[in-house]
Design a protein around this motif. Sequence first.
Motif: not given
Length: 790
Positions: A521-527, A547-552, A571-578, A594-598
Motif C-alpha cells: 500500500x502507498x500514496x494515502x495520508x497514513x500516519x 507519499x504518506x505522513x509516517x514518522x519515527x 516522501x514521509x517524515x521518517x527520522x533516524x538512520x537507515x 528520499x525526502x524524509x528526515x533521515x
Amino acid sequence: MAVQDLWVLFLVLGLLMFRAQVLQSQNLTCSQNDLKALQDFVRGLKLPIEGWGDTNSSSHDCCNWLGITCNSSSSLGLVNDSVDSGRVTKLELPNRRLNGELLESIGSLDQLRTLNLSHNFLKNSLPFSLFHFPKLEFLDLNSNDFSGSIPPSINLPSIIFLDISSNYLNGSLPTHICQNSSRIQALGLAVNYFSGTLSPGLGSCTTLEHLCLGMNDLTGGISEDIFQLQKLKLLGLQDNKLSGNLSAGISKLRSLERLDISSNGFSGTIPDVFHSLSKFKFFLGHSNDFVGTIPHSLANSPSLNLLNLRNNSLGGIIDLNCSALTNLSSLDLASNNFSGPVPVNLPSCKNLKNINLARNKFTGQIPESFRDFQGLSFLSFSNCSISNLSSALQILQQCKNLTTLVLTLNFHGEALPDNPVLHFENLKVLVMANCKLTGSMPQWLAGSSKLQLVDLSWNRLTGPIPSWFGGFVNLFYLDLSNNSFTGEIPKSLTGLPSLINRSISIEDPFTGFPIFPVKESNDNILTGRIWPEFGNLKKLHVFELSYNRLSGPIPSELSGMTSLETLYLSHNNLSGTIPWSLVNLSFLSKFSVAYNQLHGKIPTGSQFMTFPNSSFEGNHLCGDHGAPPLPKIRSTFLLTLMIMIVLRANSRGEVDPEWVDAGADDKELEEFGSGLVVLLQNKECYKDLSLENLLKKLAIKRLSGDCGQMDREFHAEVEALSRAQHPNLMKKENRESEVFDPFIYDKQNDKELHRVFEIACLCLSEYPKLRPSTEQLVSWLDNIDTNTNT
C-alpha cells in the motif's frame, strides 16, 4: 471369475513380467560395441555420470549402469551374434545436469529404441548419426543447449516420438523429416530459432498426431499440405511471424482437437469451417489481426471447450448459441471491438466457468440473467464502460462459485456500496482499480474470508484501513494505493499468515500462469509509525509506503522481509538512520527513502551499491554508497553483459509480456500472468552513475543459491543493472571493433567476446521460456576461456 479378480491377476502377471525383464537386463553382459559407444558418450561430457563407474575399464557391464536398459541379442532377433550378449535398447538420463556434447559415436548404439537426454545442458550441433538410428522409436532432447541446423538427410524409419524443443536450433524447418520416417506420431520443434517459410513436406507425415512448431521465427502462411494430416490432433504454431488469411483447409483436419495460432500476424476473417471438426476442443487465436465476427460454426460448436480470441479486431454483437455450446468452459474475447449490451444469454452456457470480456465497447450494465450463472468462477469486465456498481454486486453475489472478479475502469465516480446483505463467500480475487470510487471500505468485504488478492487502487476511498484485513489468512496481495485513507497502518497487517510462511499463487484459467504478490500500500495520508513486526512478512515482494505522513525510525526488523524486491518509503517524515541490516535483503532491486528526515551514513555493500543518489536525496545523509574496487575482475565479460542489458532495456523498456499492470492510467489486472517485472529504467534518475561504479556493481555480487532461490536473485541483479545508463556506453553495431574502447577490445578474445554477447542476448529474449536458467547461465560462463588477467 469376478472382474476385480481379473484385474488382480493382470496386475500380478504384469509385475512378474516386469521383474523378469529387469532380472534379464541385470544378468546380461553388454556387447563390446555398445560398451565402447557409451564410453565415447561419456568422453563428450564435462563430468562423469554417477553410477557408471570407471568407464575406461572394458570389464564393467554397461547393462547395470544407471539409465541403461538392455535386451538379449536373441530376443532382438540378432541371429548373427555368436554370443547372446546384452544390447542397449534404452538410454534414459533426463534431468541429470549433463554438460557437454553428443559425439557421432552415439550412432553405434544401433539397437537403441529410446533415447531421452532431456532437461540437461548438452550443447553444440546435433550429430549426423542421431538422425540415422534404424530402430529408434523415442527421441527426447528437449530443454538443452543444442545449436546449429538439422542435417539435410534424416532416416529414422522406426521413430514415433521426436522432441527437440527448447534448444537453440536454427536454419530452415526440417519439413522433409517424414520422407524416410513415416511412422512418426509426435513432432516437437517448438522454442527454437527455425526461420523461413513453413515450406511443404510435412504433409507426408500421414501418421502425425501432434505437431508443435510454436515460438520460432517462421514466416508466411500455413503450408497447405499440412491440411492433409487426417490424424492430426494438435497443431501449435503460436509465437511465430506467420501472416495472411487463415486457410479454409483447416476443415480437412477431421481429427483436430487443439489449434494454437496465437501471437502471429494472421488477418482477415476467421473462416467458417469448424462445423466439420467434430472433435475440436481448443481454439487459441489471440493476438492476431482478425476482423469480422465470431464464425457461426464456432458459435455453434458442441465440442468446443476453450475459445480464446483476445487481442484482435473482432466486432459486432457477441452472438453465441449456448444451447449448442454444451462443453464451452472458457471464453476470452478481451481487447476487441465488440459492442452493444452484455450478452444476456451467457448463463445458458451451462458449463461456462471463465469469462474475459475486458476492453470492449459494451453499454449498459451487467444483466439480471447473470444471477443464474451458478458455475461461473472467473469474470472480467475491465474497461468496458459498465455502470451501476450496486446492481452489479447484488447480481454477482448470486454466483456462488465466483472466485475472481475484475471490474477495473468501470462505474466512474460511483460510490462503493456498503450494503450489509452483500456476501461473496468464495471470492479470492477482487480488482476494482481506477474506477474513481467514493466512500469508505465496506464492512461486507470482511465476510469474504477467502480473499487472496485485493486491488482497490486509484480510487477516491477515504477513512481508515480496516484492521479486519489482518484476519484474511490467505491474503497475499493488497493494493490500496492512490486513495485518501487516513490513520495508522493497522498492526494486524503484520500478521498475515500467507505472507509469513506460505506461498500462495493464483492461476489464470486462460493461460495457466501463476501470479505472485507484488504490492502492499502507498500514496494515502497514513500516519503513525512503521511497525517492526512487518519484518515477519517473509513472503512479501513489494512494500510501498511513499507519499504518506509516517514518522519515527525505519525498523531494522524490516530485514526479515527476505523476499522483498521493492522498498519505497520516500516522501514521509521518517527520522533516524537507515538500518544497516537492510543490506541483507539480497533480492532488493528498487529502493527509495528520499525526502524524509533521515541522517547518518548510507549503508554500503550488497544491493545498496546499485541504488542511485536519487534514492537518498532530500535527507541529511552522508557517505558514498558505492563499493571499493575489486582486484582481477573479468571486465570484458562483465562490461559486455552490462552493455547488452542496458541497450536492450533502452530499446525496449518492456515488462514481461505475460503481466499486465499499466500503472496509474490503465490499472488492468484481468490478464494474470508472471509477476516478475524486469528492465525498467529512468535515465534522469541514474545520470550520476559512473562507468567505474557499474563495473564494481557487476563484479561484487555472488548468488548464494540458498533454498533454490538463484533464479530470483539473478532477476534482482538484472533489474538493478538494467536501470544503469551512461553516455559512454556505445550501441552494438555490425562493426565489432567499434563496440568497445581500445583498452578493452583486442583480437585475442574475439570468440569469447562474441559468446558473451550471445549469452547476454539470450538472457533478454522476448520469450520468457527462451531465457536461460541461472544454472544454464553459470554453466555457459564457466566454459568461456578468457586467458586474461584483467
